[in-house]
Scaffold this motif. Structure first.
Motif, short mmCIF file in Angstrom:
data_model
loop_
_atom_site.label_atom_id
_atom_site.label_comp_id
_atom_site.label_asym_id
_atom_site.label_seq_id
_atom_site.Cartn_x
_atom_site.Cartn_y
_atom_site.Cartn_z
N LEU A 203 0.79 -1.24 0.00
CA LEU A 203 0.00 0.00 0.00
C LEU A 203 0.82 1.29 0.00
CD1 LEU A 203 -2.95 -0.87 2.43
CD2 LEU A 203 -2.88 -1.05 -0.05
N ILE A 204 2.01 1.26 0.63
CA ILE A 204 2.80 2.52 0.67
C ILE A 204 4.25 2.29 0.24
CG2 ILE A 204 1.33 3.73 2.35
CD1 ILE A 204 3.47 3.01 4.51
N ALA A 205 4.43 1.39 -0.73
CA ALA A 205 5.74 1.17 -1.37
C ALA A 205 6.85 0.90 -0.35
CB ALA A 205 6.11 2.37 -2.25
N THR A 206 6.52 0.17 0.71
CA THR A 206 7.51 -0.31 1.70
C THR A 206 8.21 0.83 2.44
OG1 THR A 206 8.01 -1.81 -0.16
CG2 THR A 206 9.02 -2.33 1.94
N ARG A 207 7.48 1.93 2.69
CA ARG A 207 8.13 3.10 3.28
C ARG A 207 7.99 3.23 4.81
NH1 ARG A 207 9.31 3.33 -1.63
NH2 ARG A 207 9.80 5.28 -2.70
N VAL B 284 -3.23 -10.25 -13.82
CA VAL B 284 -2.15 -9.29 -13.61
C VAL B 284 -2.20 -8.80 -12.16
CG1 VAL B 284 -1.26 -7.04 -14.29
CG2 VAL B 284 -2.20 -8.56 -16.02
N PRO B 285 -1.13 -9.02 -11.37
CA PRO B 285 -1.12 -8.51 -10.00
C PRO B 285 -1.26 -6.99 -9.96
CG PRO B 285 0.76 -9.96 -10.41
CD PRO B 285 0.11 -9.70 -11.72
N GLY B 286 -1.78 -6.47 -8.83
CA GLY B 286 -2.04 -5.03 -8.68
C GLY B 286 -0.83 -4.17 -8.97
N GLY B 287 0.34 -4.56 -8.42
CA GLY B 287 1.56 -3.77 -8.63
C GLY B 287 1.96 -3.72 -10.09
N MET B 288 1.68 -4.79 -10.81
CA MET B 288 2.04 -4.86 -12.22
C MET B 288 1.14 -3.93 -13.04
SD MET B 288 2.24 -8.33 -14.43
CE MET B 288 2.43 -8.31 -16.20
N LEU B 289 -0.13 -3.81 -12.66
CA LEU B 289 -1.05 -2.88 -13.35
C LEU B 289 -0.51 -1.45 -13.29
CD1 LEU B 289 -4.62 -4.03 -12.22
CD2 LEU B 289 -3.73 -4.07 -14.54
N SER B 290 -0.10 -1.03 -12.09
CA SER B 290 0.40 0.35 -11.95
C SER B 290 1.70 0.55 -12.72
CB SER B 290 0.56 0.74 -10.48
OG SER B 290 1.28 -0.24 -9.79
N LEU C 249 -6.82 -4.67 2.98
CA LEU C 249 -7.66 -4.53 1.78
C LEU C 249 -6.91 -3.91 0.61
CD1 LEU C 249 -11.06 -3.48 3.46
CD2 LEU C 249 -9.97 -5.72 3.34
N GLY C 250 -7.63 -3.57 -0.46
CA GLY C 250 -6.95 -3.09 -1.67
C GLY C 250 -5.96 -4.13 -2.15
N LEU D 114 -6.59 1.00 -3.18
CA LEU D 114 -7.51 0.61 -2.12
C LEU D 114 -8.79 -0.04 -2.64
CD1 LEU D 114 -7.13 3.75 0.16
CD2 LEU D 114 -6.00 1.54 0.41
N GLY D 115 -9.07 0.12 -3.91
CA GLY D 115 -10.33 -0.41 -4.46
C GLY D 115 -10.21 -1.85 -4.90
N VAL D 116 -11.26 -2.33 -5.54
CA VAL D 116 -11.27 -3.69 -6.11
C VAL D 116 -11.03 -3.57 -7.61
CG1 VAL D 116 -12.81 -5.60 -6.72
CG2 VAL D 116 -12.80 -4.69 -4.38
N ASN D 117 -10.11 -4.38 -8.12
CA ASN D 117 -9.85 -4.36 -9.56
C ASN D 117 -10.12 -5.74 -10.14
OD1 ASN D 117 -8.88 -4.07 -12.17
ND2 ASN D 117 -7.35 -2.58 -11.54
N ILE D 118 -11.30 -5.92 -10.71
CA ILE D 118 -11.72 -7.24 -11.19
C ILE D 118 -10.95 -7.65 -12.44
CG2 ILE D 118 -13.65 -6.59 -12.71
CD1 ILE D 118 -13.69 -9.35 -9.97
#
Length: 472
Positions: free
Chosen positions: A23-27, A304-310, A240-241, A293-297
């Motif tokens: 969620l916060i890029a490991t910060r 495609v994993p969430g991080g890969m989408l971004s 979540l997210g 934070l949302g749902v990406n169906i």
């Protein structure tokens, strides 16, 4: 009526590693973690995942912290709770295969500095890339957990997973984790998979999933009812997210059932209260993007994993080609198939995603192939579950395909620890510095320079104080 036999569910808490990585890029810094450790230690978690994955790189690169120092300080605080890390098999915490001597030394030092459980995975599920780390973990009396990188595709049948589980037990693992990094495991499949694994192995089964596609809490529930022993969750402020389901929710869901965790909601609420301002601050500063934070169906449609989408979005933005997003998404499964249908997890997700972007932007598939795509086709990352597309192999490698390897990639690597130590000896202040440098030479060198400068500042201040420059 006989009383139901209790099978209390065990919980691994991820807030100090995967939750803030997602969620916060490991910060999250060590200083932010330490004040809550004592309270977390009283909860009764099966384990706290707090190290490995991207935490090592992010600590050195962005936070200017020594990851080994973080581990030692967390170990000093967690007196009752096991500490867990994520380990990329032969790639350790980096992005290339390392020689066996480096892998063995890293495992030894991780356990010596406070890790109890090492979760070991490979981006291709090539078990040859896991054996060295498992054997080293056994030798150091650590708990070796082998993770199955979960994915979908023709080859990934129940027979495939159960066969893997049997081999993992034979190789000396202490437990198995279903690692569902993209949130692809839906409830009914979780039920079938866990039941099949429980029939094929005596090892405890843990489930790690992400909320990206919106089904994760239901998936955990079905998995637990099917016999899953341990689940990964995150305290609600960082749940979540693209992170994990919320710890408090899962504790409540099983309360009063045979799987009752026995964890105290009042104590959990105190921990959530501690992390909540951090979440608010991350949202205000933009460190936590509301998009995660949302749902990406679409995760389920394209796997495609969430991080890969971004990552795909930012690559297209740089080229001013955001209108090609849907086209690239559709290309990802095709490239994945060409490259032997690997699971999409670091680093295979980056390799497939980047190649898909090139294929679309060039207007011709594989007109340009990245070095990493070539290395996959040459066998340098290991063996994929399905064969490569022969036409793609011919186009990308040409005559070079004669150099493809079929052995374990690390078999071709000479021992490299002594060479690395000689290269960085001017910076060495502790044995562990050699390993930081081995994984991230440039990033570690920058950190060592920063550390030296900070130590000089402290020395000057102490000298000035002794000379009476400051009132004592």
């Amino acid at each position: 009526m006989s009383e139901v036999q209790k099978k209390p569910l065990k919980i691994t808490e991820t807030i100090l590693r995967d939750a803030h990585q997602s969620l916060i890029a490991t910060r999250m810094t060590t200083e932010q973690m330490l004040p809550i450790v004592e309270q977390m230690d009283q909860i009764g978690f099966h384990a706290v995942e707090c190290w490995g994955g991207a935490t090592f790189d992010a600590s050195l690169r962005f936070l200017k912290e020594d990851p080994w120092d973080r581990l030692r300080r967390l170990r000093a605080g967690f007196k009752n709770t096991k500490l867990q890390m994520l380990f990329r098999g032969q790639n350790i915490l980096g992005y290339r295969p390392y020689a066996d001597d480096v892998v063995e030394y890293f495992v030894q030092k991780s356990i010596a500095n406070g890790i109890d459980i090492i979760r070991i995975f490979d981006c291709l599920n090539d078990l040859r890339n896991l054996q060295t780390a498992v054997t080293a973990c056994n030798k150091e009396k650590g708990h070796a957990q082998v993770a199955l990188s979960y994915t979908l595709g023709d080859a990934y049948t129940l027979e495939y997973w159960t066969d893997m589980a049997r081999k993992i037990e034979e190789m000396g693992a202490d437990s198995i984790c279903i690692k569902d990094m993209a949130g692809l495991l839906v409830p009914q499949e979780a039920d079938r998979l866990v039941r099949a694994l429980k029939e094929s192995t005596h090892l405890p089964i843990e489930l790690h999933t992400h909320y990206t596609s919106g089904v994760a809490s239901m998936t955990l529930m079905k998995a637990v009812e099917a016999g899953c022993d341990i689940v990964d969750t995150a305290m609600s402020p960082f749940a979540l997210g693209t992170s994990q389901p919320a710890t408090e929710v899962m504790v409540e869901a099983f309360k009063g059932t045979e799987y009752d965790t026995g964890l105290d909601q009042n104590k959990l609420a105190g921990i959530a209260d501690y992390f909540r301002p951090m979440r608010e601050q991350a949202l205000e500063s933009g460190l936590m993007n509301p998009k995660v934070l949302g749902v990406n169906i679409k995760t389920l449609l394209y796997q495609v994993p969430g991080g890969m989408l971004s990552n795909l979005i930012s690559q297209l933005k740089e080229q001013g080609k955001e209108d090609k997003y849907e086209e690239v998404l559709a290309e990802v499964p095709r490239v994945r198939k060409d490259l032997g249908e690997p699971p999409l997890v670091t680093p295979s997700s980056q390799i497939v995603g980047t190649q898909a972007v090139f294929n679309v932007l060039m207007g011709e598939r594989y007109k340009v192939a990245t070095k990493e795509t070539k290395d996959v086709l040459l066998g340098k990352y290991g063996q994929t579950v399905k064969p490569f597309n022969p036409e793609v192999v011919d186009k990308v490698l040409g005559e070079e395909k004669k150099n493809a390897i079929t052995c374990r990639p690390a078999d071709l690597l000479e021992p490299e620890l002594h060479k690395i130590e000689a290269e960085m000896k001017q910076w060495k202040q502790q044995d562990e510095d050699v390993l930081s440098y081995a994984l991230f030479p440039q990033v570690a060198t920058e950190f060592f320079k920063y550390r030296e400068a900070q130590q000089k500042k402290v020395d000057i201040t102490i000298a000035d104080t002794k000379n009476g420059a400051y009132p004592v």
